[in-house]
Design an enzyme around this catalytic site. Structure first.
Site, short mmCIF file in Angstrom:
data_model
loop_
_atom_site.label_atom_id
_atom_site.label_comp_id
_atom_site.label_asym_id
_atom_site.label_seq_id
_atom_site.Cartn_x
_atom_site.Cartn_y
_atom_site.Cartn_z
N ILE A 12 0.86 -1.19 0.00
CA ILE A 12 0.00 0.00 0.00
C ILE A 12 0.89 1.24 0.00
O ILE A 12 1.72 1.42 0.91
CB ILE A 12 -0.92 0.03 1.24
CG1 ILE A 12 -1.73 -1.26 1.35
CG2 ILE A 12 -1.83 1.26 1.21
CD1 ILE A 12 -2.58 -1.37 2.63
N ASP A 69 9.31 7.96 -1.17
CA ASP A 69 8.65 9.07 -1.86
C ASP A 69 8.36 8.57 -3.28
O ASP A 69 9.28 8.40 -4.08
CB ASP A 69 9.58 10.29 -1.88
CG ASP A 69 8.95 11.49 -2.55
OD1 ASP A 69 7.99 11.32 -3.34
OD2 ASP A 69 9.42 12.61 -2.30
N ASN A 96 -2.21 4.20 -3.87
CA ASN A 96 -3.08 5.14 -3.15
C ASN A 96 -2.41 6.50 -2.91
O ASN A 96 -3.11 7.52 -2.81
CB ASN A 96 -3.49 4.50 -1.81
CG ASN A 96 -4.05 5.50 -0.83
OD1 ASN A 96 -5.18 5.94 -0.97
ND2 ASN A 96 -3.25 5.89 0.17
N TYR A 166 -5.22 19.05 -10.13
CA TYR A 166 -5.59 17.82 -9.42
C TYR A 166 -6.55 16.98 -10.26
O TYR A 166 -6.37 15.76 -10.42
CB TYR A 166 -6.22 18.15 -8.06
CG TYR A 166 -6.65 16.92 -7.31
CD1 TYR A 166 -5.70 16.04 -6.77
CD2 TYR A 166 -8.00 16.60 -7.16
CE1 TYR A 166 -6.09 14.88 -6.11
CE2 TYR A 166 -8.40 15.45 -6.49
CZ TYR A 166 -7.44 14.59 -5.96
OH TYR A 166 -7.84 13.44 -5.31
N LYS A 170 -6.07 13.11 -11.85
CA LYS A 170 -6.96 11.97 -11.59
C LYS A 170 -7.61 11.48 -12.89
O LYS A 170 -7.93 10.29 -13.01
CB LYS A 170 -7.99 12.34 -10.52
CG LYS A 170 -7.37 12.51 -9.13
CD LYS A 170 -6.74 11.19 -8.64
CE LYS A 170 -6.16 11.30 -7.25
NZ LYS A 170 -5.62 10.02 -6.76
N VAL A 199 -14.06 12.47 1.12
CA VAL A 199 -13.63 11.65 2.26
C VAL A 199 -12.87 12.55 3.23
O VAL A 199 -11.96 13.28 2.80
CB VAL A 199 -12.65 10.52 1.83
CG1 VAL A 199 -12.46 9.52 2.95
CG2 VAL A 199 -13.10 9.84 0.55
P1 NDP Z 1 -4.20 11.78 3.13
O1 NDP Z 1 -3.54 13.11 2.96
O2 NDP Z 1 -4.81 11.47 4.44
O3 NDP Z 1 -3.20 10.61 2.73
C1 NDP Z 1 -2.35 10.73 1.62
C2 NDP Z 1 -1.25 9.69 1.74
O4 NDP Z 1 -0.39 9.81 0.60
C3 NDP Z 1 -0.39 9.89 2.97
O5 NDP Z 1 -0.12 8.64 3.56
C4 NDP Z 1 0.89 10.51 2.42
O6 NDP Z 1 1.99 10.09 3.22
C5 NDP Z 1 0.95 9.87 1.05
N1 NDP Z 1 1.79 10.62 0.11
C6 NDP Z 1 1.60 11.87 -0.36
N2 NDP Z 1 2.62 12.22 -1.17
C7 NDP Z 1 3.45 11.14 -1.22
C8 NDP Z 1 4.69 10.86 -1.87
N3 NDP Z 1 5.28 11.77 -2.67
N4 NDP Z 1 5.26 9.66 -1.68
C9 NDP Z 1 4.68 8.74 -0.88
N5 NDP Z 1 3.53 8.93 -0.23
C10 NDP Z 1 2.93 10.13 -0.40
O7 NDP Z 1 -5.30 11.73 1.97
P2 NDP Z 1 -6.30 10.58 1.48
O8 NDP Z 1 -6.19 9.38 2.30
O9 NDP Z 1 -7.62 11.22 1.32
O10 NDP Z 1 -5.72 10.32 0.01
C11 NDP Z 1 -5.41 9.04 -0.48
C12 NDP Z 1 -5.75 8.98 -1.95
O11 NDP Z 1 -7.17 9.14 -2.11
C13 NDP Z 1 -5.11 10.07 -2.80
O12 NDP Z 1 -4.69 9.51 -4.02
C14 NDP Z 1 -6.27 11.05 -3.04
O13 NDP Z 1 -6.11 11.79 -4.21
C15 NDP Z 1 -7.42 10.09 -3.11
N6 NDP Z 1 -8.74 10.66 -2.90
C16 NDP Z 1 -9.05 11.33 -1.75
C17 NDP Z 1 -10.31 11.87 -1.57
C18 NDP Z 1 -10.68 12.69 -0.38
O14 NDP Z 1 -11.70 13.40 -0.41
N7 NDP Z 1 -9.93 12.61 0.73
C19 NDP Z 1 -11.36 11.66 -2.56
C20 NDP Z 1 -10.94 10.96 -3.74
C21 NDP Z 1 -9.68 10.46 -3.87
P3 NDP Z 1 3.28 10.96 3.60
O15 NDP Z 1 2.83 12.37 3.74
O16 NDP Z 1 3.74 10.33 4.87
O17 NDP Z 1 4.21 10.73 2.46
C1 8X3 Z 2 -10.93 14.34 -3.82
C2 8X3 Z 2 -12.32 14.70 -4.14
O1 8X3 Z 2 -13.80 16.50 -5.10
O2 8X3 Z 2 -12.30 17.11 -3.27
O3 8X3 Z 2 -10.35 13.63 -4.84
O4 8X3 Z 2 -11.45 16.73 -5.46
S1 8X3 Z 2 -12.45 16.34 -4.51
#
Ligand code: NDP
Ligand code: 8X3
Length: 266
Positions: A12, A69, A96, A166, A170, A199
């Site tokens: 993951i 990263d 993810n 963004y 996506k 979310v």
């Molecule tokens: P969070 O910010 O809670 O989690 C994002 C995760 O991505 C963290 O664990 C962060 O870890 C990691 N991350 C970010 N940049 C890097 C990098 N360069 N290398 C490795 N890890 C990285 O957000 P979400 O859980 O919401 O996001 C998870 C996924 O879901 C994303 O792809 C997001 O676009 C997608 N998503 C989110 C939505 C929302 O409304 N929240 C809706 C739709 C999609 P660390 O900072 O430790 O590197």
């Molecule tokens: C995250 C959902 O609508 O905030 O991917 O861009 S939105």
């Protein structure tokens, strides 16, 4: 579910927070007989804490936390090549890791935000897929085996004002996911897309460069999805019989009908 997933090695990305972290817990909880989790993100101390807690709560699950990263292609390849022997056969890759930065509109989009979003959400996901896929394809006497789960977004289906970059990242994820499924059709590798709506995670805090009050305003009057809601869908898709592909999932909270149409309580 337990029998189908028992002993699987699950990688993951972005497991230090939000959806990635919840997915790690959901796999461990759904498979009491144990899985092997490889959890990656940049915040290694957070990952180590999650790993220790998971192994305490779920004694049959083994966890390998690794700092990575995903926007660094050389580091990604080195990480996959250097996995310890017992974690080398990745059964499930959950792409993810991702982020949003800013709400700027053209022509005011910041160069750094543009580069970081594409390097992480698009290039990072593609590089990880390319690094993991060769071993998946060799398995099962050359027929291939494994699951690649790409986390997209409603933003990839419906661009909105202030989300130009963004949303474009996506949309690229969605397009790559569909191409990949078609390219791998003669193999037994499943390609699974999961597109969440709103979310509540650290996502909006990152979007507003750490400004929690602006992030909280995003969810005012709403009941967003929890990261566990998304994790349940991911684990459900991966836990289906090997011949079943839950190819494309769109998840909304009940008040949301599109990227921009939300019913807010006043
Ligand atoms: P969070 O910010 O809670 O989690 C994002 C995760 O991505 C963290 O664990 C962060 O870890 C990691 N991350 C970010 N940049 C890097 C990098 N360069 N290398 C490795 N890890 C990285 O957000 P979400 O859980 O919401 O996001 C998870 C996924 O879901 C994303 O792809 C997001 O676009 C997608 N998503 C989110 C939505 C929302 O409304 N929240 C809706 C739709 C999609 P660390 O900072 O430790 O590197
Ligand atoms: C995250 C959902 O609508 O905030 O991917 O861009 S939105």
């Amino acid at each position: 579910m337990d029998g189908r997933l028992q002993g699987k090695t699950i990688l993951i990305t972005g497991a230090s927070s939000g959806i990635g972290k919840s997915t790690a817990y959901e796999f461990a909880q759904s498979v009491p007989s144990g899985v092997k989790l490889v959890l990656t993100a940049r915040r290694i101390d957070t990952l180590k804490g999650i790993a220790a807690d998971l192994e305490k709560q779920f004694p049959k699950t083994k966890v390998l936390p690794v700092q990575l990263d995903v926007s660094d292609p050389a580091a990604t390849q080195k990480f996959v090549d250097g996995l310890p022997a017992e974690y080398q056969e990745i059964d499930v890759l959950i792409n993810n890791a991702g982020l949003v930065r800013g709400v700027d509109k053209a022509p005011a989009i910041q160069e750094d935000d543009l580069n970081v979003m594409f390097a992480t959400n698009v290039h990072g996901l593609i590089h990880m897929t390319q690094a993991v896929l060769p071993r998946m394809l060799k398995r099962n006497n050359g027929a291939g085996a494994g699951d690649i789960v790409n986390i997209g977004s409603i933003a990839g289906r419906e661009p909105y004002v202030g989300g130009g970059i963004y949303c474009a990242t996506k949309a690229a994820v969605r397009s790559f996911t569909e191409s990949l499924r078609k390219e791998l059709i003669a193999t037994r590798v499943r390609v699974i897309g999961v597109d969440p709506g709103q979310v509540e995670t650290e996502f909006s805090i990152v979007r507003f460069y750490g400004d929690k009050s602006k992030a909280d305003a995003v969810y005012a009057g709403c009941e967003p999805l929890t990261p566990n809601d998304v994790a349940e869908s991911i684990v459900f898709a991966v836990g289906r019989r090997e011949n079943v592909v839950v190819a494309d999932t769109l998840l909304f909270p009940n008040h949301q009908a599109s990227a921009t149409i939300m019913h807010r309580k006043t």
